[in-house]
Design a protein around this motif. Sequence first.
Motif, short mmCIF file in Angstrom:
data_model
loop_
_atom_site.label_atom_id
_atom_site.label_comp_id
_atom_site.label_asym_id
_atom_site.label_seq_id
_atom_site.Cartn_x
_atom_site.Cartn_y
_atom_site.Cartn_z
N SER B 99 25.34 74.15 63.73
CA SER B 99 25.47 74.16 65.19
C SER B 99 24.35 73.32 65.79
N LYS B 100 24.54 72.91 67.03
CA LYS B 100 23.53 72.09 67.68
C LYS B 100 22.21 72.85 67.79
N LYS B 101 22.33 74.12 68.18
CA LYS B 101 21.14 74.93 68.38
C LYS B 101 20.33 75.04 67.07
N LYS B 102 21.09 75.35 66.01
CA LYS B 102 20.42 75.51 64.70
C LYS B 102 19.84 74.18 64.21
N SER B 103 20.52 73.11 64.50
CA SER B 103 20.04 71.80 64.05
C SER B 103 18.74 71.43 64.74
N ILE B 104 18.70 71.68 66.04
CA ILE B 104 17.46 71.39 66.79
C ILE B 104 16.31 72.22 66.22
N GLN B 105 16.61 73.49 65.95
CA GLN B 105 15.62 74.41 65.42
C GLN B 105 15.13 73.94 64.04
#
Lengths: 493, 287
Positions: B99-105
């Motif tokens: 997910s985008k959120k997880k990728s940023i993290q």
Amino acid sequence: MSENSKAKKNSSMSWKYSNALESIEHISISPVYKLFIGGKFVNPISKKYFHSSNPANEKKLAKIALAGKSDVNKAVLAAKSAYDNIWEKIDPKERGKYLFRIARLIQEKSRELAIIESLDGGKPIRESRDIDIPLAAAHFFYYAGWADKLDYAFPGRKASSIGVAGQIIPWNFPLLMAAWKIAPALASGNTVVLKPAESTPLTALKLAEIIQEADLPAGVVNIITGDGTTGELLVNNPNVDKIAFTGSTKVGKMIINSLAATKKKYSLELGGKAANIICEDAAIDQAVEGIINSIFFNQGHVCCAGSRLYVQESISNQIISKLHSRMDHLILGDPLDKNTDIGAINSKAQLKRIKMYLDIGKKDGGEIYQSKHSIPKKGYWCAPTLFTDISQSHRIVQEEIFGPVLAIQSFRTIDEVIAKANNSPYGLSGGVWTDKGSKIFQVSKKIRAGVIWANTFNKFDPTSPFGGYKESGIGREGGLEGLSPYVNIVNRN
Amino acid sequence: MNTSLDIKKTYKLYIDGKFSRTESGRYIQWVDSKNNQTINFCHASRKDFRNAVQASRNAFNNWNNFSGYNRGQILYRIAEMLDSRKEQFISELILQGKSKKKSIQEVKQSIDRLVYYAGWSDKFQQIFSRVNPVSTPYYNFSSPEPTGVVSVIAPKNSYLLGFISVIVPAVVGGNTVVVLASEDNPLCAISFSEVLHSSDVPNGVINILSGYCNELAGHFSSHMDVNAVINCSSDLKDSELIRKNSSLNVKRVFDYESIDWTHVDSQDPYLIMDCQEVKTTWHPIGY
């Protein structure tokens, strides 16, 4: 030249020492030793026995139980139950107090232990009295103090014990190796099944008596005697959580192999072929004494022995002639004589192996020099030996002999000798002799080995880690590092 | 018509500081999680691995002699380079199904991890060195030195963070590595070689292969010039083979399979110490 002829003249002089035999009257060796399991000496279920004998006169010393599969299993279960029910839960400071007790008892019985060590293994009483036994006691004393201080040893993380440690030790420093194994294992909360070497079980069995006397809870330490099969059974026992082994690289590799399908941890102290480097600016006489100690200490039955000598070309002849002279003055004979420098070879099998290497060295074109001694008729003996005219590819330069045999080569530059020193699958120890401090730091940094002795050799201390790079083993014994093989780091995610 | 054709990148191995194709000429076709982009990764062979080990060994003598300060600066430089390319890695992680959120993290944590270990470069030696209080007239000290060439099988499921987390502790300690990227999703690891390439990392210190674990695990663990193996494969057959082969030259084997790399406690100097050898140096005291 004058140096040479002087040495020759000296060597022809005969030195007479009066006998100084250590009395064996007050020591006690039972005619039969059983297995030490669950705090008691018990008959072997295997019903099998073997003999331990004195390598200096081939006389039998005692009948020793040979642990079979059921015996090994029984010992491991005793250790497991002691771990689960007592040792893991006990207040760590109490663990420490037991170890202090054991240290004290070893000190109290040090004379007896030293004599038995020399009788059983053939090492000179001077060494067992001044090195093996005091160091064994010191080891217990050192690790005793760690028992309740482990949080300081592993900052930022919590270390927990592993469980049952199966420990297999060699015949070259029998009691000392038992101490190296048992003390850190117990301090960090593990219980132990220890298997002493087949040819030298006696001091480990005396240690079992000491452990009884110290009231150590039953099963915390179990000592089972036997041969290679017993060791193999211990390695493969499913209830053993960790293996600690000191011995040959060949057996070490077999152990790694047989543990491959398990999650057991292991630490290994294996063979060596240490380079001892003598630079032209070294203090010559000290270096000569150091070379003698590096290879003839304990008849060369030392994994960290300086068995490859590298002498800088300009001083090579001088060093070799001084070595001849010094070797001719070594006293070879009864291990119980306090004057003795060179004792007996540990076993018939080991003597055969050393002789095989002497033949190989000669056949490969090496020039042999052996000191002139009268060799006792009974027992197993090998005169201190040097080989010159050899090169890096010779088998006696590459392979571990584990006897009083030194392979000498010369070198011109420091870079050359470092390359030669590191040209070995082993990496246990190394030596460098020079009066130049900067050279010591440079050479000792570049030698890929776990212990470097600069202007000394074969020094040991319980506070100091010992262990090898490359094929000389995995893990360290001694010092704070010596705790690591016996703990798991637990609070890591 | 005003359209401009995409320039598709050719993804290669990273050996001895060079982007080279596999000598085997084989490829692994990879399709992204949304099935609209195809990449042909190199299918590395035993020979590629051996070339990488040779490069690692040559690099070791050099890297081992870098000061801790210098190694720290280079690791920090890697963090800087990764930070400047974070958009690329975020979109690659998304492409690989996160997910985008997880990728940023994950990219943020990866940068933090590099900075964390950069800071250890000249400190772990102090934590793990000692002057030993011997009871005879000698002075001695014990300090860690790198084990040598380390082969690494990177985590399958943590393509960037896990990849970085397993190689950096070995590298900061002066070891050189040959690493097999996640076999399912090697994209981030292969792209990471571009980050390394612009970070002053000497050639051969970090070598990156894409390929199959069950084909390479045997070679990673049997090569006689490799000193240690870090294994993150969850396949028991791989682990057993690695442990068995390690007996050939007494390789140190470390199993990091169960570590959760997203957790802050998965980073510590004890991981650096796994690929370190403690050396004790003695000298007499006297006049």
